[in-house]
Scaffold this motif. Structure first.
Motif, PDB file in Angstrom:
ATOM      1  N   THR A  77    -113.771 -19.454  67.256  1.00  0.00           N
ATOM      2  CA  THR A  77    -114.348 -19.602  65.918  1.00  0.00           C
ATOM      3  C   THR A  77    -113.823 -18.559  64.944  1.00  0.00           C
ATOM      4  OG1 THR A  77    -116.229 -18.211  66.560  1.00  0.00           O
ATOM      5  CG2 THR A  77    -116.465 -20.610  66.826  1.00  0.00           C
ATOM      6  N   GLY A  78    -113.032 -17.613  65.432  1.00  0.00           N
ATOM      7  CA  GLY A  78    -112.537 -16.536  64.571  1.00  0.00           C
ATOM      8  C   GLY A  78    -111.259 -16.918  63.843  1.00  0.00           C
ATOM      9  N   THR A  79    -110.519 -15.903  63.435  1.00  0.00           N
ATOM     10  CA  THR A  79    -109.300 -16.074  62.654  1.00  0.00           C
ATOM     11  C   THR A  79    -108.088 -16.114  63.576  1.00  0.00           C
ATOM     12  OG1 THR A  79    -110.331 -14.821  60.868  1.00  0.00           O
ATOM     13  CG2 THR A  79    -107.937 -15.111  60.749  1.00  0.00           C
ATOM     14  N   LEU A  80    -107.163 -16.991  63.262  1.00  0.00           N
ATOM     15  CA  LEU A  80    -105.907 -17.067  63.999  1.00  0.00           C
ATOM     16  C   LEU A  80    -104.779 -16.697  63.052  1.00  0.00           C
ATOM     17  CD1 LEU A  80    -104.331 -17.838  66.562  1.00  0.00           C
ATOM     18  CD2 LEU A  80    -104.295 -20.201  65.727  1.00  0.00           C
ATOM     19  N   VAL A  81    -104.007 -15.685  63.434  1.00  0.00           N
ATOM     20  CA  VAL A  81    -102.862 -15.248  62.639  1.00  0.00           C
ATOM     21  C   VAL A  81    -101.600 -15.593  63.419  1.00  0.00           C
ATOM     22  CG1 VAL A  81    -101.697 -13.306  61.528  1.00  0.00           C
ATOM     23  CG2 VAL A  81    -104.197 -13.372  61.609  1.00  0.00           C
ATOM     24  N   ILE A 102    -105.124 -18.854  59.736  1.00  0.00           N
ATOM     25  CA  ILE A 102    -105.880 -20.081  59.977  1.00  0.00           C
ATOM     26  C   ILE A 102    -107.333 -19.704  60.230  1.00  0.00           C
ATOM     27  CG2 ILE A 102    -106.133 -22.116  61.456  1.00  0.00           C
ATOM     28  CD1 ILE A 102    -103.142 -21.756  62.203  1.00  0.00           C
ATOM     29  N   GLY A 103    -108.242 -20.238  59.424  1.00  0.00           N
ATOM     30  CA  GLY A 103    -109.661 -19.956  59.626  1.00  0.00           C
ATOM     31  C   GLY A 103    -110.432 -19.880  58.322  1.00  0.00           C
ATOM     32  N   GLU A 104    -111.741 -19.779  58.451  1.00  0.00           N
ATOM     33  CA  GLU A 104    -112.618 -19.785  57.275  1.00  0.00           C
ATOM     34  C   GLU A 104    -112.435 -18.570  56.384  1.00  0.00           C
ATOM     35  OE1 GLU A 104    -114.309 -22.423  56.486  1.00  0.00           O
ATOM     36  OE2 GLU A 104    -113.633 -23.400  58.334  1.00  0.00           O
ATOM     37  N   VAL A 105    -111.847 -17.479  56.904  1.00  0.00           N
ATOM     38  CA  VAL A 105    -111.649 -16.288  56.069  1.00  0.00           C
ATOM     39  C   VAL A 105    -110.677 -16.553  54.924  1.00  0.00           C
ATOM     40  CG1 VAL A 105    -112.177 -14.629  57.892  1.00  0.00           C
ATOM     41  CG2 VAL A 105    -109.830 -15.452  57.611  1.00  0.00           C
ATOM     42  N   VAL A 106    -109.886 -17.611  55.040  1.00  0.00           N
ATOM     43  CA  VAL A 106    -108.930 -17.925  53.975  1.00  0.00           C
ATOM     44  C   VAL A 106    -109.652 -18.138  52.654  1.00  0.00           C
ATOM     45  CG1 VAL A 106    -107.313 -19.702  53.166  1.00  0.00           C
ATOM     46  CG2 VAL A 106    -107.173 -18.860  55.521  1.00  0.00           C
ATOM     47  N   ALA A 166    -102.870 -10.354  50.347  1.00  0.00           N
ATOM     48  CA  ALA A 166    -103.066 -11.645  49.683  1.00  0.00           C
ATOM     49  C   ALA A 166    -104.543 -11.957  49.455  1.00  0.00           C
ATOM     50  CB  ALA A 166    -102.428 -12.752  50.521  1.00  0.00           C
ATOM     51  N   GLY A 167    -105.397 -10.973  49.706  1.00  0.00           N
ATOM     52  CA  GLY A 167    -106.822 -11.163  49.466  1.00  0.00           C
ATOM     53  C   GLY A 167    -107.568 -11.818  50.606  1.00  0.00           C
ATOM     54  N   ILE A 168    -106.998 -11.793  51.805  1.00  0.00           N
ATOM     55  CA  ILE A 168    -107.639 -12.444  52.951  1.00  0.00           C
ATOM     56  C   ILE A 168    -108.025 -11.394  53.988  1.00  0.00           C
ATOM     57  CG2 ILE A 168    -107.384 -14.149  54.791  1.00  0.00           C
ATOM     58  CD1 ILE A 168    -105.143 -15.426  53.111  1.00  0.00           C
ATOM     59  N   PRO A 169    -109.314 -11.216  54.266  1.00  0.00           N
ATOM     60  CA  PRO A 169    -109.716 -10.309  55.352  1.00  0.00           C
ATOM     61  C   PRO A 169    -109.642 -11.060  56.675  1.00  0.00           C
ATOM     62  CG  PRO A 169    -111.665 -11.207  54.295  1.00  0.00           C
ATOM     63  CD  PRO A 169    -110.471 -11.803  53.570  1.00  0.00           C
ATOM     64  N   VAL A 170    -109.025 -10.469  57.680  1.00  0.00           N
ATOM     65  CA  VAL A 170    -108.933 -11.191  58.958  1.00  0.00           C
ATOM     66  C   VAL A 170    -110.284 -11.273  59.654  1.00  0.00           C
ATOM     67  CG1 VAL A 170    -106.478 -10.785  59.316  1.00  0.00           C
ATOM     68  CG2 VAL A 170    -108.145  -9.098  60.141  1.00  0.00           C
ATOM     69  N   THR A 171    -111.212 -10.364  59.320  1.00  0.00           N
ATOM     70  CA  THR A 171    -112.595 -10.478  59.775  1.00  0.00           C
ATOM     71  C   THR A 171    -113.500 -10.328  58.570  1.00  0.00           C
ATOM     72  OG1 THR A 171    -112.891  -8.106  60.219  1.00  0.00           O
ATOM     73  CG2 THR A 171    -112.034  -9.466  62.025  1.00  0.00           C
ATOM     74  N   HIS A 172    -114.673 -10.927  58.661  1.00  0.00           N
ATOM     75  CA  HIS A 172    -115.636 -10.821  57.564  1.00  0.00           C
ATOM     76  C   HIS A 172    -117.017 -11.101  58.125  1.00  0.00           C
ATOM     77  CE1 HIS A 172    -116.827 -10.642  53.372  1.00  0.00           C
ATOM     78  NE2 HIS A 172    -117.508 -11.772  53.505  1.00  0.00           N
ATOM     79  N   ARG A 173    -117.973 -10.289  57.722  1.00  0.00           N
ATOM     80  CA  ARG A 173    -119.327 -10.432  58.260  1.00  0.00           C
ATOM     81  C   ARG A 173    -119.877 -11.836  57.996  1.00  0.00           C
ATOM     82  NH1 ARG A 173    -124.151  -6.577  56.230  1.00  0.00           N
ATOM     83  NH2 ARG A 173    -123.447  -7.497  54.257  1.00  0.00           N
ATOM     84  N   GLY A 174    -120.368 -12.454  59.044  1.00  0.00           N
ATOM     85  CA  GLY A 174    -120.936 -13.776  58.934  1.00  0.00           C
ATOM     86  C   GLY A 174    -119.918 -14.902  58.941  1.00  0.00           C
ATOM     87  N   VAL A 175    -118.622 -14.535  58.979  1.00  0.00           N
ATOM     88  CA  VAL A 175    -117.573 -15.564  58.943  1.00  0.00           C
ATOM     89  C   VAL A 175    -116.694 -15.502  60.185  1.00  0.00           C
ATOM     90  CG1 VAL A 175    -115.590 -16.474  57.664  1.00  0.00           C
ATOM     91  CG2 VAL A 175    -117.558 -15.553  56.419  1.00  0.00           C
ATOM     92  N   ALA A 176    -116.176 -14.322  60.484  1.00  0.00           N
ATOM     93  CA  ALA A 176    -115.280 -14.177  61.628  1.00  0.00           C
ATOM     94  C   ALA A 176    -115.498 -12.819  62.269  1.00  0.00           C
ATOM     95  CB  ALA A 176    -113.820 -14.319  61.193  1.00  0.00           C
ATOM     96  N   SER A 227     -99.484  -8.580  60.557  1.00  0.00           N
ATOM     97  CA  SER A 227    -100.558  -9.491  60.946  1.00  0.00           C
ATOM     98  C   SER A 227    -101.878  -9.152  60.264  1.00  0.00           C
ATOM     99  CB  SER A 227    -100.741  -9.469  62.462  1.00  0.00           C
ATOM    100  OG  SER A 227    -101.105  -8.177  62.907  1.00  0.00           O
ATOM    101  N   ILE A 228    -102.056  -7.910  59.872  1.00  0.00           N
ATOM    102  CA  ILE A 228    -103.280  -7.483  59.185  1.00  0.00           C
ATOM    103  C   ILE A 228    -103.003  -7.192  57.716  1.00  0.00           C
ATOM    104  CG2 ILE A 228    -105.107  -5.746  59.113  1.00  0.00           C
ATOM    105  CD1 ILE A 228    -104.595  -5.286  62.105  1.00  0.00           C
ATOM    106  N   SER A 229    -101.894  -6.492  57.458  1.00  0.00           N
ATOM    107  CA  SER A 229    -101.628  -6.016  56.100  1.00  0.00           C
ATOM    108  C   SER A 229    -101.256  -7.129  55.134  1.00  0.00           C
ATOM    109  CB  SER A 229    -100.510  -4.969  56.132  1.00  0.00           C
ATOM    110  OG  SER A 229     -99.343  -5.496  56.733  1.00  0.00           O
ATOM    111  N   VAL A 230    -100.468  -8.099  55.587  1.00  0.00           N
ATOM    112  CA  VAL A 230    -100.047  -9.171  54.678  1.00  0.00           C
ATOM    113  C   VAL A 230    -101.227 -10.049  54.263  1.00  0.00           C
ATOM    114  CG1 VAL A 230     -98.658 -11.267  54.523  1.00  0.00           C
ATOM    115  CG2 VAL A 230     -97.630  -9.138  55.349  1.00  0.00           C
TER     116      VAL A 230
END
Length: 410
Positions: free
Chosen positions: A330-334, A398-402, A292-302, A285-288
């Motif tokens: 508003t955060g990331t959904l995995v 699913i989310g803006e971090v994509v 693929a270049g996607i952080p599940v959290t990111h400052r100002g995003v999620a 859920s975190i490593s994949v």
């Protein structure tokens, strides 16, 4: 003295006074091991690095905030001299010699009465490496030898036979997302010591090829179920092999407790009176997404991420997921195990307020050589999965971090 090799010995420093002069980088590297050894550590230094200061604030060491003074080493059993004042180092070294205190000097090893070996540990074994000749005292070489030995012990490539009978039992080992290099060190060591390995389809299969010929490898997907449910049959297999005195590893994909039914297996073993060790694994859920270049959290995003199982659809009575509430986050959904249900999942999220333009990424066979990433939105993901022939296993983000990893910003 330099013509003779150093005599290796293990110091038992529990409760014994150790004096460290200097609070810089050398002390920062050496203090944790002295603290772990139970030493009564006294640091003498006008200043210290933030990490060393934190050790003092936590009460792990006693900090005397002043320069070295005559008499500081009188009651010590061991001393580490690591100040930037060479004259003070020389005086302290002379005091250590006078009081017969074994003394390490970071600035002049030839003037010291003790050398610090390159050390490492693995499951109760400490490896310490010293060079035998002063002219060949290369810290990079000793560190490299230490690393090679410790790594070999940890990953099982350097096998040290057990001369005492091992206690039979089961280890529930999280194998990580698929790349064999992403299993934990402890998991790999236990795998190398196993008599029986019961492996999941999603476990790191490449590791099985490294096992010795005598190890019995059982594919959990092919255990004869008979009148039992699949999970009950696996539980029975774990119990039966452990009762035969075998060391059993249950190799699972990801982490045993993240949709891995690890607790069910633990309960079955506990009821049978069989000891069990749980080795956490890196969750897909975190490593994949990360691979693929996607952080599940990111400052100002999620500022949050939620992991859910998609193995049953939102309109299925068996679903325990509160999809309407997830749509409002508003955060990331995995979503794990949701490839064939992603269409209904997307419809439900949109129906409860999620924007149809919300970015979606599907990462298939994450961290393996076959990894691929397919991007879509909630509005297009159902048709994209079909058109791109996305197959399980795949992690859905699913989310803006994509958009963060590809564009630099969301």
């Amino acid at each position: 003295m330099a013509e003779h090799p150093a005599y290796p010995v293990g110091l038992r420093l529990t409760g014994r006074r150790v004096v460290v002069l200097g609070g810089g980088q050398v002390a920062q590297r050496r203090l944790p091991a002295l603290i772990a050894a139970g030493a009564d550590v006294h640091l003498v230094s006008p200043g210290a690095t933030p990490s060393v200061e934190a050790m003092a604030d936590a009460g792990e060491i006693t900090w005397h905030r002043r320069p070295y003074a005559e008499g500081d080493l009188a009651a010590a059993w061991y001393a580490l001299i690591a100040t930037s004042d060479s004259e003070a180092n020389t005086r302290a070294s002379a005091e250590a010699e006078a009081h017969r205190v074994w003394c390490v000097r970071s600035d002049d090893a030839d003037a010291a009465t003790a050398w610090t070996p390159a050390t490492g540990s693995s499951e109760g074994v400490t490896v310490a490496v010293l060079t035998t000749e002063a002219r060949d005292r290369d810290p990079r070489r000793t560190a490299a030898i230490r690393d090679a030995v410790v790594e070999g012990l940890r990953d099982g490539t350097l096998v040290a036979p057990h001369h005492r009978t091992r206690t039979p039992g089961v280890a529930l080992v999280g194998g990580g997302p698929g790349d064999p290099d992403l299993i934990t060190v402890r998991g790999r060591r236990l795998l190398a010591e196993a008599d029986v390995v019961i492996a999941d389809r999603l476990g790191p299969r490449d590791l099985l090829a490294e096992l010795p010929p005598h190890v019995e490898v059982i594919d959990a997907a092919k255990i004869p179920y008979g009148r039992f449910m699949a999970q009950e049959a696996i539980n029975n297999a774990l119990v039966e092999h452990a009762r035969r005195g075998k060391s059993v590893v249950r190799l699972k994909g990801g982490d045993p407790y993240v949709f891995g039914r690890g607790m069910e297996e633990l309960h079955a073993l506990a009821e049978a009176g069989i000891p069990c060790t749980v080795v956490p694994g890196i969750s897909s859920s975190i490593s994949v997404p990360g691979a693929a270049g996607i952080p599940v959290t990111h400052r100002g995003v999620a500022h949050e991420f939620t992991v859910v199982s998609g193995h049953v659809a939102p309109d299925d009575a068996r679903s325990l997921v509160d999809w309407p509430s997830l749509a409002k986050l508003t955060g990331t959904l995995v979503v794990l195990m949701g490839v064939d249900k992603i269409g209904r999942i997307a419809e439900t999220l949109v129906a409860h307020g999620k924007s149809p333009d919300t970015p979606v990424a599907l990462v298939q066979e994450g961290t393996t050589a076959a990894q691929r990433r397919v991007d879509a939105t909630l509005a297009t993901v159902a048709e994209t999965v079909v058109a791109q022939e996305v197959k399980p296993p795949a992690v859905i983000v699913i989310g803006e971090v994509v958009g963060v990893g590809r564009n630099g910003t969301a």
